[in-house]
Design a protein around this motif. Structure first.
Motif, mmCIF file in Angstrom:
data_model
loop_
_atom_site.group_PDB
_atom_site.id
_atom_site.type_symbol
_atom_site.label_atom_id
_atom_site.label_comp_id
_atom_site.label_asym_id
_atom_site.label_seq_id
_atom_site.Cartn_x
_atom_site.Cartn_y
_atom_site.Cartn_z
ATOM 1 N N ILE A 1 -0.101 -19.436 4.478
ATOM 2 C CA ILE A 1 0.968 -20.078 3.712
ATOM 3 C C ILE A 1 1.189 -21.471 4.271
ATOM 4 O O ILE A 1 1.135 -21.687 5.476
ATOM 5 C CB ILE A 1 2.270 -19.251 3.709
ATOM 6 N N GLN A 2 1.396 -22.420 3.367
ATOM 7 C CA GLN A 2 1.593 -23.812 3.740
ATOM 8 C C GLN A 2 2.715 -24.401 2.898
ATOM 9 O O GLN A 2 2.903 -24.007 1.739
ATOM 10 C CB GLN A 2 0.325 -24.625 3.480
ATOM 11 N N GLY A 3 3.392 -25.361 3.464
ATOM 12 C CA GLY A 3 4.421 -26.084 2.728
ATOM 13 C C GLY A 3 4.524 -27.489 3.262
ATOM 14 O O GLY A 3 4.375 -27.727 4.461
ATOM 15 N N ARG A 4 4.746 -28.427 2.342
ATOM 16 C CA ARG A 4 4.859 -29.834 2.741
ATOM 17 C C ARG A 4 5.560 -30.616 1.640
ATOM 18 O O ARG A 4 5.558 -30.194 0.478
ATOM 19 C CB ARG A 4 3.491 -30.414 3.010
ATOM 20 N N PRO A 5 6.148 -31.733 2.009
ATOM 21 C CA PRO A 5 6.725 -32.593 0.980
ATOM 22 C C PRO A 5 5.633 -33.021 0.000
ATOM 23 O O PRO A 5 4.510 -33.314 0.403
ATOM 24 C CB PRO A 5 7.255 -33.790 1.767
ATOM 25 N N ALA A 6 5.953 -33.005 -1.277
ATOM 26 C CA ALA A 6 4.986 -33.357 -2.321
ATOM 27 C C ALA A 6 5.231 -34.783 -2.781
ATOM 28 O O ALA A 6 6.355 -35.150 -3.108
ATOM 29 C CB ALA A 6 5.107 -32.400 -3.498
ATOM 30 N N ALA A 7 4.186 -35.569 -2.776
ATOM 31 C CA ALA A 7 4.288 -36.940 -3.260
ATOM 32 C C ALA A 7 4.140 -36.945 -4.766
ATOM 33 O O ALA A 7 3.319 -36.223 -5.323
ATOM 34 C CB ALA A 7 3.196 -37.801 -2.624
ATOM 35 N N GLY A 8 4.943 -37.752 -5.430
ATOM 36 C CA GLY A 8 4.837 -37.908 -6.874
ATOM 37 C C GLY A 8 5.176 -36.655 -7.648
ATOM 38 O O GLY A 8 4.476 -36.279 -8.567
ATOM 39 N N ALA A 9 6.269 -36.001 -7.286
ATOM 40 C CA ALA A 9 6.674 -34.789 -7.996
ATOM 41 C C ALA A 9 7.044 -35.136 -9.427
ATOM 42 O O ALA A 9 7.879 -35.982 -9.671
ATOM 43 C CB ALA A 9 7.855 -34.133 -7.287
ATOM 44 N N GLY A 10 6.401 -34.480 -10.373
ATOM 45 C CA GLY A 10 6.659 -34.736 -11.789
ATOM 46 C C GLY A 10 7.817 -33.917 -12.309
ATOM 47 O O GLY A 10 8.527 -33.252 -11.562
ATOM 48 N N ALA B 1 12.222 -29.909 -5.662
ATOM 49 C CA ALA B 1 12.813 -31.076 -5.000
ATOM 50 C C ALA B 1 11.773 -31.846 -4.200
ATOM 51 O O ALA B 1 12.022 -32.283 -3.097
ATOM 52 C CB ALA B 1 13.987 -30.647 -4.126
ATOM 53 N N GLY B 2 10.571 -32.003 -4.778
ATOM 54 C CA GLY B 2 9.533 -32.762 -4.104
ATOM 55 C C GLY B 2 8.877 -32.019 -2.962
ATOM 56 O O GLY B 2 8.447 -32.620 -1.988
ATOM 57 N N TYR B 3 8.791 -30.709 -3.063
ATOM 58 C CA TYR B 3 8.205 -29.890 -2.008
ATOM 59 C C TYR B 3 7.155 -28.969 -2.621
ATOM 60 O O TYR B 3 7.378 -28.382 -3.680
ATOM 61 C CB TYR B 3 9.294 -29.061 -1.310
ATOM 62 N N SER C 1 9.009 -14.300 -6.681
ATOM 63 C CA SER C 1 10.245 -13.602 -6.295
ATOM 64 C C SER C 1 11.445 -14.368 -6.846
ATOM 65 O O SER C 1 12.288 -14.876 -6.113
ATOM 66 C CB SER C 1 10.326 -13.450 -4.776
ATOM 67 N N HIS C 2 11.508 -14.419 -8.161
ATOM 68 C CA HIS C 2 12.486 -15.252 -8.863
ATOM 69 C C HIS C 2 13.933 -14.793 -8.675
ATOM 70 O O HIS C 2 14.848 -15.603 -8.723
ATOM 71 C CB HIS C 2 12.142 -15.276 -10.354
ATOM 72 N N TYR C 3 14.156 -13.522 -8.475
ATOM 73 C CA TYR C 3 15.517 -13.006 -8.392
ATOM 74 C C TYR C 3 15.966 -12.710 -6.972
ATOM 75 O O TYR C 3 16.927 -11.990 -6.761
ATOM 76 C CB TYR C 3 15.650 -11.751 -9.265
ATOM 77 N N ASP C 4 15.254 -13.284 -6.004
ATOM 78 C CA ASP C 4 15.588 -13.057 -4.601
ATOM 79 C C ASP C 4 15.657 -14.397 -3.876
ATOM 80 O O ASP C 4 14.700 -14.810 -3.215
ATOM 81 C CB ASP C 4 14.519 -12.153 -3.964
ATOM 82 N N PRO C 5 16.785 -15.126 -3.989
ATOM 83 C CA PRO C 5 16.883 -16.437 -3.343
ATOM 84 C C PRO C 5 16.821 -16.335 -1.821
ATOM 85 O O PRO C 5 17.327 -15.381 -1.230
ATOM 86 C CB PRO C 5 18.247 -16.979 -3.786
ATOM 87 N N VAL C 6 16.155 -17.309 -1.225
ATOM 88 C CA VAL C 6 15.988 -17.369 0.233
ATOM 89 C C VAL C 6 16.388 -18.763 0.711
ATOM 90 O O VAL C 6 16.440 -19.708 -0.071
ATOM 91 C CB VAL C 6 14.533 -17.032 0.631
ATOM 92 N N PRO C 7 16.641 -18.929 2.019
ATOM 93 C CA PRO C 7 17.168 -20.200 2.505
ATOM 94 C C PRO C 7 16.172 -21.357 2.621
ATOM 95 O O PRO C 7 16.596 -22.510 2.649
ATOM 96 C CB PRO C 7 17.763 -19.864 3.871
ATOM 97 N N THR C 8 14.859 -21.082 2.709
ATOM 98 C CA THR C 8 13.888 -22.164 2.934
ATOM 99 C C THR C 8 12.617 -21.925 2.119
ATOM 100 O O THR C 8 12.338 -20.802 1.700
ATOM 101 C CB THR C 8 13.483 -22.238 4.425
ATOM 102 N N PRO C 9 11.813 -22.972 1.917
ATOM 103 C CA PRO C 9 10.526 -22.792 1.252
ATOM 104 C C PRO C 9 9.591 -21.848 2.020
ATOM 105 O O PRO C 9 8.839 -21.087 1.415
ATOM 106 C CB PRO C 9 9.944 -24.198 1.199
ATOM 107 N N ARG C 10 9.645 -21.881 3.346
ATOM 108 C CA ARG C 10 8.830 -20.956 4.150
ATOM 109 C C ARG C 10 9.211 -19.518 3.848
ATOM 110 O O ARG C 10 8.346 -18.653 3.670
ATOM 111 C CB ARG C 10 9.010 -21.241 5.642
#
Length: 123
Positions: free
Chosen positions: A52-61, A67-69, A93-102
């Motif tokens: 699993i990877q996560g990073r700020p996304a450049a040029g979010a359409g 939010a650009g991630y 997991s659309h109906y299970d909100p979590v605190p971070t992208p990780r």
């Protein structure tokens, strides 16, 4: 008198709900979600055998609600979205909100139960 912003209103509502005993989050989780401490940090790890990877996304359409991630599971983009209260959800997991992208990536891996993540068609 300072103008009431959405963030202040949501923070106040979370504090009131927690104080009333109706909140389901701990105070530290609410503080993390409200402060977004870990929301935009880059991560790259193996979780339950999946990369699993996560990073700020450049040029979010317009189709990027994260939010650009950008979040990836085994190199395939996991569509994530940030809610108004600062929590995150994914298409898996659309109906299970979590605190971070990780945490959203980990929840998706849990939900996939070894199945591959298929690309999400963006309009």
């Amino acid at each position: 008198m300072p103008e009431l912003s959405r963030r202040r209103a949501l923070t106040a509502a979370a504090v009131v709900a927690t104080a009333a005993g109706t909140g389901t989050w701990s105070a530290s989780t609410a503080a993390t979600a409200a402060g977004h401490h870990d929301a935009h940090k880059t991560f790259d790890e193996v979780y339950k055998g999946r990369r699993i990877q996560g990073r700020p996304a450049a040029g979010a359409g317009h189709h990027h609600h994260g939010a650009g991630y950008a979040v990836f599971v085994d190199g395939v983009e996991l569509h994530v979205m940030r809610n108004a209260d600062g929590t995150w959800i994914s298409v898996v997991s659309h109906y299970d909100p979590v605190p971070t992208p990780r945490a959203a990536a980990r929840a998706a891996v849990d939900e996939l139960q070894g199945a591959p993540l298929l690309p999400f068609p963006a309009n």
